[in-house]
Design an enzyme around this catalytic site. Structure first.
Site, PDB file in Angstrom:
ATOM      1  N   GLU A  44       6.186  -3.315  -2.006  1.00  0.00           N
ATOM      2  CA  GLU A  44       6.427  -2.100  -1.222  1.00  0.00           C
ATOM      3  C   GLU A  44       7.858  -1.633  -1.467  1.00  0.00           C
ATOM      4  OE1 GLU A  44       4.122  -0.443   0.688  1.00  0.00           O
ATOM      5  OE2 GLU A  44       2.715  -1.890  -0.153  1.00  0.00           O
ATOM      6  N   ARG A 101      -7.519   8.257  -2.112  1.00  0.00           N
ATOM      7  CA  ARG A 101      -6.881   8.172  -3.424  1.00  0.00           C
ATOM      8  C   ARG A 101      -7.886   7.733  -4.479  1.00  0.00           C
ATOM      9  NH1 ARG A 101      -2.046   4.173  -1.726  1.00  0.00           N
ATOM     10  NH2 ARG A 101      -3.900   2.984  -1.200  1.00  0.00           N
ATOM     11  N   ARG A 158      -4.201   5.636  -7.147  1.00  0.00           N
ATOM     12  CA  ARG A 158      -3.756   4.257  -6.847  1.00  0.00           C
ATOM     13  C   ARG A 158      -4.155   3.412  -8.043  1.00  0.00           C
ATOM     14  NH1 ARG A 158      -2.678  -0.429  -6.236  1.00  0.00           N
ATOM     15  NH2 ARG A 158      -2.318  -1.543  -4.285  1.00  0.00           N
TER      16      ARG A 158
END
Length: 199
Positions: free
Chosen positions: A63, A97, A55
């Protein structure tokens, strides 16, 4: 004379080995970008063939279902897919992540490029006191790059919050107990058709 020649050969060999060893030691361990999940999430392959989801730190892209979400993903793909990168940072989020700055072999900071070109916000909640990143965002806004072409773009953290609230409302509505109405059941006699009813 023979002794001097022998010592020069040894010295040359030692220097050559030191040079080769030194080069491999100073070379950064580059990871290959093998997948782009969205604008701010990529997957890299380590030298031992492990897939690591990364990330991008300090930024937040729209998004995928938001305006400019697909454009942000494409920008990230064009910038780093299939290329070698190094990661700066090794924290992990609640999804496991790796949170990091992603740096291309030529020194380009992928995270910063997304903000510079208007495909990401500085994620101020996780990017405190980064004046450089704030400056890049302000410049992109002024030049109306990427998502800043919209007059009032919705930050992704607000979009996600709205989606969660909508989902929660929908879940509450589907789990509401049904009101049981007392229905008057027809007797069997009422449903039997007689010959007189057919006319």
């Amino acid at each position: 004379m023979f002794q001097k020649l022998k010592s020069y050969k040894r010295l040359s060999l030692v220097l050559l080995i030191s040079f080769v060893f030194g080069c491999t030691q100073t070379e950064p361990d580059l990871l290959k970008v093998v997948k782009i999940k969205d604008g701010d999430t990529i997957v890299v392959l380590t030298k031992d063939n492990q897939m690591v989801t990364v990330r991008l730190a300090e930024i937040d892209c729209p998004e995928k279902s938001q305006a400019f979400g697909q454009a942000a993903k494409q920008f990230t793909s064009d910038l780093c897919f299939g290329k070698g990168v190094k990661l700066q940072g090794n924290e992990h989020d609640r999804y496991g992540r790796t949170i990091a700055l992603v740096i291309l072999e030529n020194g380009t900071n992928v995270n910063y490029e997304l903000v510079k070109n208007g495909y990401a916000w500085q994620y101020s909640q996780y990017s405190k006191n980064n004046a450089m990143l704030a400056g890049y965002q302000q410049q992109a806004q002024q030049q109306r790059l990427g998502l800043w072409r919209d007059t009032n773009p919705t930050p992704p953290w607000e979009f996600r919050k709205g989606e969660r609230e909508l989902k929660q409302t929908n879940n509450e509505n589907t789990h509401m107990p049904r009101k049981h109405r007392s229905r008057k059941r027809k007797s069997r006699r009422d449903t039997i058709i007689t010959g007189f009813d057919l006319q």
